[in-house]
Design a protein around this motif. Structure first.
Motif, PDB file in Angstrom:
ATOM      1  N   ASP A   1       1.055   9.680  -3.480  1.00  0.00           N
ATOM      2  CA  ASP A   1       1.245   8.445  -2.734  1.00  0.00           C
ATOM      3  C   ASP A   1       1.817   8.729  -1.357  1.00  0.00           C
ATOM      4  OD1 ASP A   1       3.776   9.167  -3.271  1.00  0.00           O
ATOM      5  OD2 ASP A   1       4.427   7.248  -4.125  1.00  0.00           O
ATOM      6  N   GLU A   2       1.762  10.011  -0.925  1.00  0.00           N
ATOM      7  CA  GLU A   2       2.263  10.360   0.398  1.00  0.00           C
ATOM      8  C   GLU A   2       1.437  11.522   0.923  1.00  0.00           C
ATOM      9  OE1 GLU A   2       6.206  12.527   1.862  1.00  0.00           O
ATOM     10  OE2 GLU A   2       6.581  10.481   1.159  1.00  0.00           O
ATOM     11  N   THR A   3       1.075  11.466   2.188  1.00  0.00           N
ATOM     12  CA  THR A   3       0.318  12.563   2.792  1.00  0.00           C
ATOM     13  C   THR A   3       0.694  12.663   4.250  1.00  0.00           C
ATOM     14  OG1 THR A   3      -1.874  13.521   3.062  1.00  0.00           O
ATOM     15  CG2 THR A   3      -1.683  11.150   3.427  1.00  0.00           C
ATOM     16  N   MET A   4       0.421  13.815   4.866  1.00  0.00           N
ATOM     17  CA  MET A   4       0.786  14.034   6.260  1.00  0.00           C
ATOM     18  C   MET A   4      -0.436  14.497   7.031  1.00  0.00           C
ATOM     19  SD  MET A   4       4.464  15.918   6.016  1.00  0.00           S
ATOM     20  CE  MET A   4       4.603  15.918   7.795  1.00  0.00           C
ATOM     21  N   ASN A   5      -0.473  14.151   8.319  1.00  0.00           N
ATOM     22  CA  ASN A   5      -1.529  14.615   9.211  1.00  0.00           C
ATOM     23  C   ASN A   5      -0.958  14.676  10.613  1.00  0.00           C
ATOM     24  OD1 ASN A   5      -3.920  15.318  10.427  1.00  0.00           O
ATOM     25  ND2 ASN A   5      -4.700  13.215  10.491  1.00  0.00           N
ATOM     26  N   GLY A   6      -0.893  15.853  11.189  1.00  0.00           N
ATOM     27  CA  GLY A   6      -0.377  15.987  12.545  1.00  0.00           C
ATOM     28  C   GLY A   6       1.068  15.572  12.669  1.00  0.00           C
TER      29      GLY A   6
ATOM     30  N   SER B   1       2.883   1.471  -0.612  1.00  0.00           N
ATOM     31  CA  SER B   1       3.778   0.654  -1.427  1.00  0.00           C
ATOM     32  C   SER B   1       3.354  -0.800  -1.322  1.00  0.00           C
ATOM     33  CB  SER B   1       5.239   0.811  -0.962  1.00  0.00           C
ATOM     34  OG  SER B   1       5.397   0.337   0.370  1.00  0.00           O
ATOM     35  N   ASP B   2       3.532  -1.521  -2.398  1.00  0.00           N
ATOM     36  CA  ASP B   2       3.243  -2.954  -2.452  1.00  0.00           C
ATOM     37  C   ASP B   2       1.827  -3.284  -1.990  1.00  0.00           C
ATOM     38  OD1 ASP B   2       5.858  -3.483  -3.318  1.00  0.00           O
ATOM     39  OD2 ASP B   2       6.596  -3.541  -1.245  1.00  0.00           O
TER      40      ASP B   2
ATOM     41  N   LEU C   1      -4.183  -3.678  -2.033  1.00  0.00           N
ATOM     42  CA  LEU C   1      -5.065  -2.577  -2.403  1.00  0.00           C
ATOM     43  C   LEU C   1      -4.709  -2.043  -3.790  1.00  0.00           C
ATOM     44  CD1 LEU C   1      -5.031  -0.719   1.027  1.00  0.00           C
ATOM     45  CD2 LEU C   1      -6.901  -2.096   0.086  1.00  0.00           C
ATOM     46  N   ASP C   2      -5.730  -1.669  -4.537  1.00  0.00           N
ATOM     47  CA  ASP C   2      -5.541  -1.098  -5.868  1.00  0.00           C
ATOM     48  C   ASP C   2      -5.630   0.421  -5.793  1.00  0.00           C
ATOM     49  OD1 ASP C   2      -5.330  -3.653  -7.013  1.00  0.00           O
ATOM     50  OD2 ASP C   2      -7.511  -3.835  -7.107  1.00  0.00           O
ATOM     51  N   SER C   3      -5.554   1.053  -6.948  1.00  0.00           N
ATOM     52  CA  SER C   3      -5.682   2.505  -6.991  1.00  0.00           C
ATOM     53  C   SER C   3      -7.076   2.906  -6.536  1.00  0.00           C
ATOM     54  CB  SER C   3      -5.413   3.014  -8.403  1.00  0.00           C
ATOM     55  OG  SER C   3      -6.327   2.435  -9.320  1.00  0.00           O
ATOM     56  N   GLY C   4      -7.168   4.102  -5.940  1.00  0.00           N
ATOM     57  CA  GLY C   4      -8.441   4.601  -5.439  1.00  0.00           C
ATOM     58  C   GLY C   4      -8.202   5.605  -4.336  1.00  0.00           C
TER      59      GLY C   4
ATOM     60  N   VAL D   1      -4.570   6.999  -4.253  1.00  0.00           N
ATOM     61  CA  VAL D   1      -3.482   6.195  -4.807  1.00  0.00           C
ATOM     62  C   VAL D   1      -3.730   6.030  -6.301  1.00  0.00           C
ATOM     63  CG1 VAL D   1      -2.357   3.959  -4.783  1.00  0.00           C
ATOM     64  CG2 VAL D   1      -3.132   4.975  -2.643  1.00  0.00           C
ATOM     65  N   THR D   2      -2.727   6.352  -7.078  1.00  0.00           N
ATOM     66  CA  THR D   2      -2.819   6.166  -8.525  1.00  0.00           C
ATOM     67  C   THR D   2      -1.751   5.178  -8.968  1.00  0.00           C
ATOM     68  OG1 THR D   2      -1.329   8.040  -8.882  1.00  0.00           O
ATOM     69  CG2 THR D   2      -3.696   8.490  -8.872  1.00  0.00           C
TER      70      THR D   2
END
Length: 674
Positions: free
Chosen positions: A608-613, A620-621, A649-652, A672-673
């Protein structure tokens, strides 16, 4: 010869050439025409006499010099020199022209106007500057032929010539006066006058030297011309170029009652690729004389790409005497809601092109507000002789220039490699350009450019383009996967995927600017065949194609041998799906997208977290967020490239793009799960 403050509607910017146009969907649309960046020649207009008379019904004749349709691109007008006054237009009906009608009645006048005008006075005179022997004022005239009936007809007598025309109060830069300059010139066919505090004249402008042609004015001869009062002109429709397949669409038709009889009913035929349907509109409120109105054709349904034509038949159960009763338009259908669309803008430029900085400014002006909807590619292909070198020239630039910028002109550009028509106003009056490759100024300063871009970008794409990247820092190798889906079979014998490597931020010399000019969107390399790799769609319309690219330590100019070192932080991948045919008019781009080059910090996985540059995205929510302090927006897309609302938004798996206040873009893919 006196210099008249006239404007004629012929292109005059640069070497733009005289354009022949026809009327389509209520506005001028082009026939075949090449813009000369250097040497193209204008089409030769046929020189022959238009019929001076036209018998339209038993006992009714139009007499004049032309019965052409009203074409706004050929309308003429007057400069706004601070003087406002009365504009007068007339034609001369010679004794020879009137001889067959001696003893008959001149019962009315018809005139073609290029704009809506109020309080138009139609008149008949024995001499050009004499008193009106007959006049009739109409409260309003429309962009069409307008038929006007005199309260008291004039009997035509032997040996008496007549001048017939109309006048109106003119102010500002307006192009009201309908003319036909495609069928030669005739003496007596074009008298133009102007009365104001500064000017008072009435001159003959019917010679070929003026290139104004014949005025759209005719007398209506007949003892009983009541039938000519049934005149309903079809001005336009709101039928879009793109229509959802099998989805009933309501089409509004704009009409103008250009005759003196009120219209109580209208018969309209809609033809879709030869299949006709006819509807009679019984009007709740009649359409008064010289008044606009609308008709609603309900539930027009298209199953395939088609030509759609609307034609007005009878009005009030009587023959319709309008000149323009038909509108025809090509429509493309799309499935579902369609995919998000981006446009490919290819700019042809060069470091030795002194006008190219102005070309960049014109493109900036053109795309303002739509920067995120445009994939901009700068192709360095101009002035490649010794002494006029370019540090960013390569084989790909040569290929695309030879295909789309054959004259080697700059600055030039294409938009989706499609033939475009742009309308604008020059010092010489209204003008238009029709071409695949055009100077950016024509896009930037066209009267219709903003609506043009809005409509193009809003149109749904029939294929999606999704870019996924992985970067191996140790090998300096980039892996690019482009995927998507087509909603239907795309037209073309060669439908392919093209992948560009682009770079921003190279500081170097530029003629017309300075030595520290910033060069952006540089075409560095092409990962596919130049014409695109043919796409093999599966049975459901999906495709996926993968490429690897070893980023070089330096790029070498193919013409100057100068080397430049790429900045990976400024590099981008652009991908687009297009057709590629022998004829450059048939190389339409269907959809495009671009993405910043990923860094070694690229991560995409089940989290549920990612980084780019250096930018962190969280979920969340039901919404995505970013911790970047200057981030202005977060855009969310599904894997097919369809933009989603950033809420609920749902999981996907989603594609994310954030743009900070400095215009820097950060892109990643995030799962997102629950």
């Amino acid at each position: 010869m006196k210099n008249l403050p006239l404007k004629k509607s012929v292109p005059a910017l640069l070497t733009a050439l005289f354009t022949l146009l026809t009327v389509n969907a209520g506005m001028a649309a082009p026939v075949d025409y090449r813009l000369a960046g250097s040497t193209a020649a204008s089409p030769t207009a046929p020189v022959h006499k238009a019929p001076a008379t036209q018998q339209v019904a038993e006992g009714i004749t139009y007499i004049g010099y032309s019965e052409a349709e009203v074409d706004r691109s050929k309308c003429i007008g007057f400069d706004d020199m601070g003087d406002h006054g009365t504009s007068l237009q007339a034609i001369r009906l010679t004794t020879d022209m009137l001889a067959p009608y001696v003893g008959q009645k001149l019962s009315g006048i018809r005139a073609g106007l290029g704009e809506e005008v109020e309080d138009v006075t139609f008149f008949v005179r024995y001499t050009l500057t004499g008193e009106n022997v007959i006049e009739k004022t109409v409260k309003r005239c429309g962009m069409s032929w307008n038929n006007v009936k005199f309260d008291t007809p004039l009997t035509i007598t032997a040996g008496q010539e007549l001048f017939i025309g109309y006048s109106y109060y003119h102010e500002g830069e307006r192009y009201v006066i309908g003319a036909d300059n495609t069928h030669g010139f005739e003496q007596g066919s074009c008298y133009l006058g102007y009365i104001s505090e500064l000017e008072n004249y009435f001159d003959d402008n019917s010679a070929e030297m003026f290139n104004l042609g014949k005025l759209l004015i005719s007398g209506i001869i007949g003892d009983d011309i009541s039938a000519c009062g049934n005149s309903l002109t079809l001005l336009g429709s709101d039928l879009g170029t793109y229509v959802q397949r099998d989805s009933p669409t309501d089409v509004t038709l704009e009409v103008f009652n250009s005759g003196w009889n009120e219209v109580t009913s209208v018969v309209v035929t809609a033809t879709v690729d030869g299949q006709e349907a006819t509807h009679t509109f019984g009007l709740f409120r009649p359409i008064p004389a010289y008044t606009s109105s609308t008709l609603l054709w309900e539930d027009l349904t298209l199953t395939d790409d088609a030509n759609v034509t609307f034609e007005i038949g009878n009005v009030s159960n009587l023959t319709n005497y309008a000149t323009r009763r038909t509108l025809s338009q090509d429509c493309s259908v799309y499935e579902g809601e369609g995919f998000k669309r981006k446009l490919l803008l290819e700019q042809f430029t060069g470091q030795s092109c002194s006008n190219c900085p102005a070309g960049v400014d014109a493109i900036d002006a053109f795309i303002v507000g739509h920067e995120e909807d445009i994939v901009w590619v700068a192709i360095h292909s101009f002035y490649l002789s010794p002494g006029l070198e370019d540090n960013f020239y390569n084989e790909a630039a040569q290929f695309y220039a030879a295909k789309f910028d054959e004259d080697g002109s700059a600055p030039m550009m294409t938009l989706n490699r499609a033939r475009r028509t742009l309308y604008f106003t020059t010092e010489e009056g209204p003008a238009s350009i029709t071409a695949v490759t055009t100077h950016p100024m024509y896009f930037a300063y066209a009267n219709n450019y903003q609506n043009f871009l809005d409509e193009e970008i809003a149109a749904p794409a029939r294929v999606s383009v999704v870019i996924d990247q992985q970067y191996d820092a140790a090998a300096d190798r980039l892996t690019v996967t482009v995927s998507g889906r087509a909603t239907e079979q795309l037209p073309g014998t060669h439908v392919g995927l093209t992948v560009y490597v682009l770079e921003d931020g190279q500081i170097s010399y530029q003629s017309g600017a300075n030595s520290d000019y910033r060069h952006d969107n540089i075409l560095r390399d092409v990962l596919t065949a130049f014409e695109g790799d043919v796409i093999e769609f599966d049975e459901d319309g999906y495709y996926e194609m993968t490429y690897t690219y070893d980023i070089p330590e330096q790029y070498v100019s193919a013409v100057s041998n100068v080397t430049t070192i790429p900045d990976r932080r400024q590099m981008k991948i652009a991908a687009f799906v297009s057709r590629f045919e022998d004829d450059k008019n048939d190389c339409m781009v269907y959809n495009a997208d671009e993405q910043q080059l990923v860094s070694d910090a690229w991560q995409s996985g089940i989290s549920d977290e990612t980084m780019n540059g250096g930018v962190t995205f969280t979920f969340s929510d039901g919404s995505f967020h970013t911790t970047a302090p200057e981030a202005m927006s977060v855009e969310v897309y599904d894997l097919m490239g369809v933009r989603l609302p950033n809420k609920g938004l749902d999981s996907g798996v989603y594609l994310l793009r954030a743009t900070d206040a400095g215009g820097h873009t950060y892109v990643t893919k995030m799962a997102v799960t629950e």
